[in-house]
Design a protein around this motif. Structure first.
Motif, PDB file in Angstrom:
ATOM      1  N   PRO A   1       0.826  -1.217   0.000  1.00 16.33           N
ATOM      2  CA  PRO A   1       0.000   0.000   0.000  1.00 16.33           C
ATOM      3  C   PRO A   1       0.861   1.268   0.000  1.00 16.33           C
ATOM      4  CG  PRO A   1       0.100  -0.907   2.202  1.00 16.33           C
ATOM      5  CD  PRO A   1       0.886  -1.846   1.325  1.00 16.33           C
ATOM      6  N   ILE A   2       1.356   1.656  -1.176  1.00 21.09           N
ATOM      7  CA  ILE A   2       2.228   2.829  -1.275  1.00 21.09           C
ATOM      8  C   ILE A   2       1.522   4.054  -0.711  1.00 21.09           C
ATOM      9  CG2 ILE A   2       3.509   4.327  -2.851  1.00 21.09           C
ATOM     10  CD1 ILE A   2       3.708   1.991  -4.766  1.00 21.09           C
ATOM     11  N   GLY A   3       2.194   4.746   0.176  1.00 25.14           N
ATOM     12  CA  GLY A   3       1.624   5.930   0.799  1.00 25.14           C
ATOM     13  C   GLY A   3       1.220   5.709   2.241  1.00 25.14           C
ATOM     14  N   LYS A   4       1.117   4.454   2.657  1.00 27.91           N
ATOM     15  CA  LYS A   4       0.762   4.146   4.043  1.00 27.91           C
ATOM     16  C   LYS A   4       1.831   4.689   4.972  1.00 27.91           C
ATOM     17  CE  LYS A   4       0.073   0.238   7.223  1.00 27.91           C
ATOM     18  NZ  LYS A   4      -1.203   0.717   7.814  1.00 27.91           N
ATOM     19  N   ALA A   5       1.415   5.392   6.018  1.00 27.59           N
ATOM     20  CA  ALA A   5       2.359   6.005   6.949  1.00 27.59           C
ATOM     21  C   ALA A   5       2.909   4.966   7.925  1.00 27.59           C
ATOM     22  CB  ALA A   5       1.676   7.124   7.714  1.00 27.59           C
ATOM     23  N   ASN A   6       4.144   5.173   8.342  1.00 25.39           N
ATOM     24  CA  ASN A   6       4.796   4.288   9.300  1.00 25.39           C
ATOM     25  C   ASN A   6       4.828   4.965  10.666  1.00 25.39           C
ATOM     26  OD1 ASN A   6       6.305   2.387  10.623  1.00 25.39           O
ATOM     27  ND2 ASN A   6       8.139   2.612   9.369  1.00 25.39           N
ATOM     28  N   GLU A   7       4.314   4.309  11.679  1.00 23.84           N
ATOM     29  CA  GLU A   7       4.273   4.875  13.022  1.00 23.84           C
ATOM     30  C   GLU A   7       5.544   4.579  13.822  1.00 23.84           C
ATOM     31  OE1 GLU A   7       0.754   3.478  14.933  1.00 23.84           O
ATOM     32  OE2 GLU A   7      -0.613   4.527  13.546  1.00 23.84           O
ATOM     33  N   LYS A   8       6.350   3.628  13.366  1.00 23.56           N
ATOM     34  CA  LYS A   8       7.581   3.300  14.075  1.00 23.56           C
ATOM     35  C   LYS A   8       8.675   4.338  13.790  1.00 23.56           C
ATOM     36  CE  LYS A   8       7.095  -1.757  14.096  1.00 23.56           C
ATOM     37  NZ  LYS A   8       7.725  -3.035  13.657  1.00 23.56           N
ATOM     38  N   GLN A   9       9.490   4.607  14.799  1.00 26.56           N
ATOM     39  CA  GLN A   9      10.638   5.492  14.621  1.00 26.56           C
ATOM     40  C   GLN A   9      11.914   4.699  14.325  1.00 26.56           C
ATOM     41  OE1 GLN A   9      10.277   8.941  14.594  1.00 26.56           O
ATOM     42  NE2 GLN A   9       8.145   8.248  14.607  1.00 26.56           N
ATOM     43  N   GLY A  10      11.869   3.414  14.631  1.00 25.15           N
ATOM     44  CA  GLY A  10      13.015   2.552  14.410  1.00 25.15           C
ATOM     45  C   GLY A  10      12.691   1.155  14.898  1.00 25.15           C
ATOM     46  N   VAL A  11      13.653   0.252  14.765  1.00 24.42           N
ATOM     47  CA  VAL A  11      13.478  -1.110  15.263  1.00 24.42           C
ATOM     48  C   VAL A  11      14.757  -1.527  15.978  1.00 24.42           C
ATOM     49  CG1 VAL A  11      11.851  -1.784  13.455  1.00 24.42           C
ATOM     50  CG2 VAL A  11      14.292  -2.122  13.086  1.00 24.42           C
ATOM     51  N   ILE A  12      14.625  -2.479  16.898  1.00 20.98           N
ATOM     52  CA  ILE A  12      15.805  -2.984  17.596  1.00 20.98           C
ATOM     53  C   ILE A  12      15.994  -4.457  17.247  1.00 20.98           C
ATOM     54  CG2 ILE A  12      15.715  -1.317  19.474  1.00 20.98           C
ATOM     55  CD1 ILE A  12      14.418  -3.456  21.209  1.00 20.98           C
TER      56      ILE A  12
END
Length: 248
Positions: free
Chosen positions: A187-198
């Motif tokens: 789904p191009i355009g879907k926003a990402n709520e994560k700031q990063g991953v560990i």
């Protein structure tokens, strides 16, 4: 020890046992010890606005290079996808160098309260090998005005930077995980709520030495040693050789 990666976009350094460095402030170092994990930051949160972008040469020459094989609409979609991918690409950056770097001390940590983690490319690769989402390789530096940046894979823009950054001699560990909807479509355009991953990391197998910044006082050196012991590690702590007094 592995000496390369299986992904064609990710190239190893000439010597896989070359030291790699991560310069950071003390609080980030404590967080690393506490979580036993490596933090991968979202690429669109980096300071460089060109992060994940293609070169100007690519943008100007695409119609000529692809001619009638790709329509203008497809080229527009390509640009949109490339930009959106920045939100879903996570990066851990390392400096490849046989020795410490004064410039990196100044850039990535206050000189009185910073440390540098020293490991090797091969150890980073080994410690991350069980995570199928992580790939590791060197960054290439090109002239974005005149040089063609490889296309055909969404990793390429994150493995190239402008020549202005050549001093960074960067090794990157990259995670790229785009969302997929119920129809198995992106789904191009879907926003990402994560700031990063560990990503969990066996620090005992990974870290070779901890360097303390050149201008740090003795008490800070001792604090670093104490904190390492509290987390049940025994890394060798070294005062930066850049602090050594000159002789005449």
């Amino acid at each position: 020890m592995p000496t390369d990666t299986s992904h064609p976009c990710f190239q190893p350094p000439a010597n896989p046992n070359t030291p790699i460095w991560r310069y950071m402030d003390f609080t980030k170092f404590v967080a690393l010890l506490d979580t036993q994990s490596l933090y991968f930051a979202r690429s669109d949160r980096f300071d460089d606005p060109y992060e994940g972008a293609t070169s100007h040469a690519n943008f100007d020459l695409r119609e000529i290079v692809y001619q009638e094989t790709i329509t203008p609409e497809m080229l527009t979609l390509m640009s949109r996808l490339t930009k959106w991918t920045r939100e879903w690409t996570y990066v851990s950056c390392w400096h490849l160098n046989e020795h410490e770097s004064w410039a990196m001390w100044k850039l990535y940590g206050s000189l009185e309260g910073a440390i540098a983690i020293q490991s090797t490319y091969s150890k980073l690769l080994e410690c991350l090998k069980d995570n199928a989402h992580v790939n590791v390789g060197i960054v290439k530096y090109i002239d974005y005005e005149s040089e063609w940046l490889p296309e055909g894979n969404l990793y390429w823009p994150f493995l190239h930077k402008r020549k202005y950054f050549e001093h960074e001699k960067e090794i990157r560990a990259i995670i790229q995980k785009m969302p997929v909807n119920e129809k198995n479509e992106i789904p191009i355009g879907k926003a990402n709520e994560k700031q990063g991953v560990i990503v969990p990391l066996n620090l005992s197998d990974f870290i070779e030495k901890i360097y303390v910044s050149p201008n740090s006082p003795q008490w800070f050196y001792e604090l670093v040693e104490s904190v390492i012991k509290r987390f049940n590690h025994s890394f060798s702590v070294v005062q930066s050789s850049l602090s050594k007094a000159p002789v005449y």
